[in-house]
Design an enzyme around this catalytic site. Structure first.
Site, mmCIF file in Angstrom:
data_model
loop_
_atom_site.group_PDB
_atom_site.id
_atom_site.type_symbol
_atom_site.label_atom_id
_atom_site.label_comp_id
_atom_site.label_asym_id
_atom_site.label_seq_id
_atom_site.Cartn_x
_atom_site.Cartn_y
_atom_site.Cartn_z
ATOM 1 N N ARG A 1 16.908 5.188 15.691
ATOM 2 C CA ARG A 1 17.396 5.878 16.885
ATOM 3 C C ARG A 1 16.755 7.263 16.955
ATOM 4 O O ARG A 1 16.537 7.904 15.920
ATOM 5 C CB ARG A 1 18.925 6.042 16.836
ATOM 6 C CG ARG A 1 19.699 4.752 17.058
ATOM 7 C CD ARG A 1 19.580 4.235 18.498
ATOM 8 N NE ARG A 1 20.391 3.048 18.733
ATOM 9 C CZ ARG A 1 19.935 1.792 18.700
ATOM 10 N NH1 ARG A 1 18.658 1.557 18.439
ATOM 11 N NH2 ARG A 1 20.746 0.781 18.947
ATOM 12 N N HIS B 1 10.712 1.723 22.729
ATOM 13 C CA HIS B 1 11.890 1.041 22.149
ATOM 14 C C HIS B 1 11.704 -0.485 22.215
ATOM 15 O O HIS B 1 12.473 -1.195 22.878
ATOM 16 C CB HIS B 1 13.174 1.465 22.869
ATOM 17 C CG HIS B 1 14.420 1.167 22.066
ATOM 18 N ND1 HIS B 1 15.495 2.009 22.007
ATOM 19 C CD2 HIS B 1 14.754 0.106 21.289
ATOM 20 C CE1 HIS B 1 16.433 1.476 21.244
ATOM 21 N NE2 HIS B 1 15.998 0.312 20.786
HETATM 22 P P1 NDP Z 1 22.693 -2.695 8.876
HETATM 23 O O1 NDP Z 1 24.068 -2.235 9.172
HETATM 24 O O2 NDP Z 1 22.475 -4.090 8.398
HETATM 25 O O3 NDP Z 1 22.032 -1.729 7.812
HETATM 26 C C1 NDP Z 1 22.233 -0.357 7.805
HETATM 27 C C2 NDP Z 1 21.746 0.217 6.480
HETATM 28 O O4 NDP Z 1 21.830 1.633 6.535
HETATM 29 C C3 NDP Z 1 22.598 -0.246 5.289
HETATM 30 O O5 NDP Z 1 21.774 -0.486 4.179
HETATM 31 C C4 NDP Z 1 23.486 0.979 5.032
HETATM 32 O O6 NDP Z 1 23.904 1.122 3.693
HETATM 33 C C5 NDP Z 1 22.536 2.093 5.380
HETATM 34 N N1 NDP Z 1 23.271 3.327 5.681
HETATM 35 C C6 NDP Z 1 24.185 3.553 6.652
HETATM 36 N N2 NDP Z 1 24.664 4.800 6.572
HETATM 37 C C7 NDP Z 1 24.053 5.374 5.526
HETATM 38 C C8 NDP Z 1 24.135 6.656 4.912
HETATM 39 N N3 NDP Z 1 24.957 7.601 5.377
HETATM 40 N N4 NDP Z 1 23.371 6.896 3.839
HETATM 41 C C9 NDP Z 1 22.537 5.948 3.340
HETATM 42 N N5 NDP Z 1 22.412 4.711 3.868
HETATM 43 C C10 NDP Z 1 23.166 4.431 4.949
HETATM 44 O O7 NDP Z 1 21.835 -2.453 10.214
HETATM 45 P P2 NDP Z 1 20.517 -3.193 10.706
HETATM 46 O O8 NDP Z 1 19.570 -3.242 9.579
HETATM 47 O O9 NDP Z 1 20.852 -4.459 11.395
HETATM 48 O O10 NDP Z 1 20.020 -2.168 11.837
HETATM 49 C C11 NDP Z 1 19.722 -0.833 11.513
HETATM 50 C C12 NDP Z 1 19.520 -0.015 12.786
HETATM 51 O O11 NDP Z 1 18.277 -0.349 13.393
HETATM 52 C C13 NDP Z 1 20.522 -0.262 13.903
HETATM 53 O O12 NDP Z 1 21.716 0.466 13.663
HETATM 54 C C14 NDP Z 1 19.780 0.204 15.132
HETATM 55 O O13 NDP Z 1 20.075 1.548 15.403
HETATM 56 C C15 NDP Z 1 18.319 0.075 14.749
HETATM 57 N N6 NDP Z 1 17.641 -0.937 15.578
HETATM 58 C C16 NDP Z 1 16.562 -0.565 16.332
HETATM 59 C C17 NDP Z 1 15.907 -1.493 17.094
HETATM 60 C C18 NDP Z 1 14.696 -1.117 17.880
HETATM 61 O O14 NDP Z 1 14.197 -1.931 18.659
HETATM 62 N N7 NDP Z 1 14.153 0.053 17.703
HETATM 63 C C19 NDP Z 1 16.336 -2.894 17.154
HETATM 64 C C20 NDP Z 1 17.447 -3.182 16.289
HETATM 65 C C21 NDP Z 1 18.078 -2.216 15.548
HETATM 66 P P3 NDP Z 1 24.908 0.047 3.010
HETATM 67 O O15 NDP Z 1 24.060 -1.209 2.880
HETATM 68 O O16 NDP Z 1 25.251 0.631 1.727
HETATM 69 O O17 NDP Z 1 26.033 -0.126 3.980
HETATM 70 C C1 OXD Z 2 19.415 -2.644 18.826
HETATM 71 C C2 OXD Z 2 18.349 -2.110 19.629
HETATM 72 O O1 OXD Z 2 20.195 -1.868 18.286
HETATM 73 O O2 OXD Z 2 17.787 -2.856 20.449
HETATM 74 O O3 OXD Z 2 19.504 -3.875 18.708
HETATM 75 O O4 OXD Z 2 17.961 -0.948 19.477
#
Ligand code: NDP
Ligand code: OXD
Length: 309
Positions: free
Chosen positions: A221, A269
């Site tokens: 993001r 994006h």
């Molecule tokens: P997940 O919830 O599966 O993974 C999030 C990861 O971030 C986990 O490993 C979590 O740790 C870690 N995390 C969260 N908070 C913290 C913190 N404070 N400190 C350290 N680590 C942290 O999400 P996804 O992998 O499915 O997606 C990740 C992000 O990707 C989405 O939230 C979205 O914003 C973005 N995204 C962007 C897209 C694009 O097209 N650009 C498309 C899809 C998603 P833990 O495992 O310990 O909980």
């Molecule tokens: C998502 C995205 O969060 O598209 O899936 O960014």
């Protein structure tokens, strides 16, 4: 069963048709103010009015992985929120990030510029061990990305909130592991959810900890990155550049300095698109499971609202 659909910037008709085909017998309609109360909602960045009117929902399904557009609103109390769990996004994210990392490592930008100028010239090959990649966020997407990068023999480390084990990846966790993670990283990939804890996480003092010649790939993001700090660190030579897919304001405003920066590669994006058929199949499968008694707690992608992701 009634399902309401309220997705901003999304063509509703194909979703409604797909959901109807996947959930025969359910009443599925696009939401309008004053629409009848529904059992489930399928949403993307809905207006506050939608949530205020549909307080009785049994569950809300987000057609993206990130839920920050929802957690910033007032959600109806006690209504479970479920995000997409991969649904075809992790392979896209792996392609995108590997492409960005390899493009930088192999200096393809410079080769393209040479070729455009009619020059047949070689560059000294870089040493892979000098380009350790650090993936922030080892969830559904970050883990797949880290594993894909390992296939190209890059040294890879990951950072998450809780401790993780990923084969071939050096894993760091929590605040205690953050500084060591940064200082072991040259190419920083952000795949964190946007929460109060992760907002502005890529700013001057954290980016300065990267190895010299650091590079940023932000596919999570825009709110994770302090734009002015990135530009200042690239212009001072501390960072080599960035590939950015996400921005604080989208579409990126025409006057934003990222547009014309020679060391910043932009995409709109698009690193991992929501795939309609996969997403409908996943959401409909979960609604069917709930209808036959599966508890929300056992659904993949159930959001922990206390953690914010
Ligand atoms: P997940 O919830 O599966 O993974 C999030 C990861 O971030 C986990 O490993 C979590 O740790 C870690 N995390 C969260 N908070 C913290 C913190 N404070 N400190 C350290 N680590 C942290 O999400 P996804 O992998 O499915 O997606 C990740 C992000 O990707 C989405 O939230 C979205 O914003 C973005 N995204 C962007 C897209 C694009 O097209 N650009 C498309 C899809 C998603 P833990 O495992 O310990 O909980
Ligand atoms: C998502 C995205 O969060 O598209 O899936 O960014």
């Amino acid at each position: 069963m009634r399902v309401t659909f309220c997705c901003t910037d999304t063509k509703a008709q194909p979703w409604l048709e797909g959901l109807k085909a996947a959930l025969p017998g359910a009443e599925i309609e696009g939401w309008k103010p004053g629409a009848p109360a529904a059992d489930y909602a399928v949403v993307w960045a809905p207006p506050q009015q939608f949530l205020d009117e549909q307080k009785q929902l049994k569950g809300i399904f987000n057609i993206g992985a990130g839920v920050d557009a929802l957690t910033k609103l007032r959600l109806p109390a006690g209504v479970p929120l479920v995000r997409l769990d991969d649904a075809g996004m992790s392979v896209q994210m792996a392609e995108y990030v590997c492409h960005a990392v390899i493009r930088h490592f192999r200096e393809f930008d410079a080769y393209e510029a040479d070729v455009a100028a009619g020059k047949w010239s070689y560059r000294k090959p870089s040493t892979r061990s000098d380009f350790p990649v650090g993936v922030m966020g080892l969830g559904v997407l970050g883990t797949r990305v880290a594993q894909a990068l390992r296939q190209f023999d890059f040294p890879v480390q990951g950072w998450s909130r809780s401790a993780k084990t990923v084969a071939g990846v050096q894993c760091f966790s929590g605040d205690a592991g953050f500084q060591d993670f940064l200082s072991a990283t040259r190419i920083l990939v952000c795949l964190l959810p946007l929460t109060p804890d992760t907002e502005n996480i890529m700013r001057r003092d954290t980016l300065q900890k990267l190895r010299p010649g650091g590079y940023v790939v932000n596919v999570a993001r825009g709110g994770h990155l302090v734009d002015e700090d990135l530009i200042a660190l690239i212009d001072s030579g501390h960072l080599a550049g960035a590939t950015l897919d996400v921005f604080r304001t989208e579409p990126l405003p025409p006057a934003h300095p990222f547009w014309n920066h020679s060391k910043i590669t932009l995409t709109p994006h698009t690193s991992a698109r929501t795939l309609r058929d996969e997403s409908i199949a996943q959401i409909a499968g979960k609604i069917r499971a709930l209808s036959s008694g599966t508890p929300f707690a056992s659904l993949a992608g159930l959001v922990d609202l206390k953690k914010g992701y």
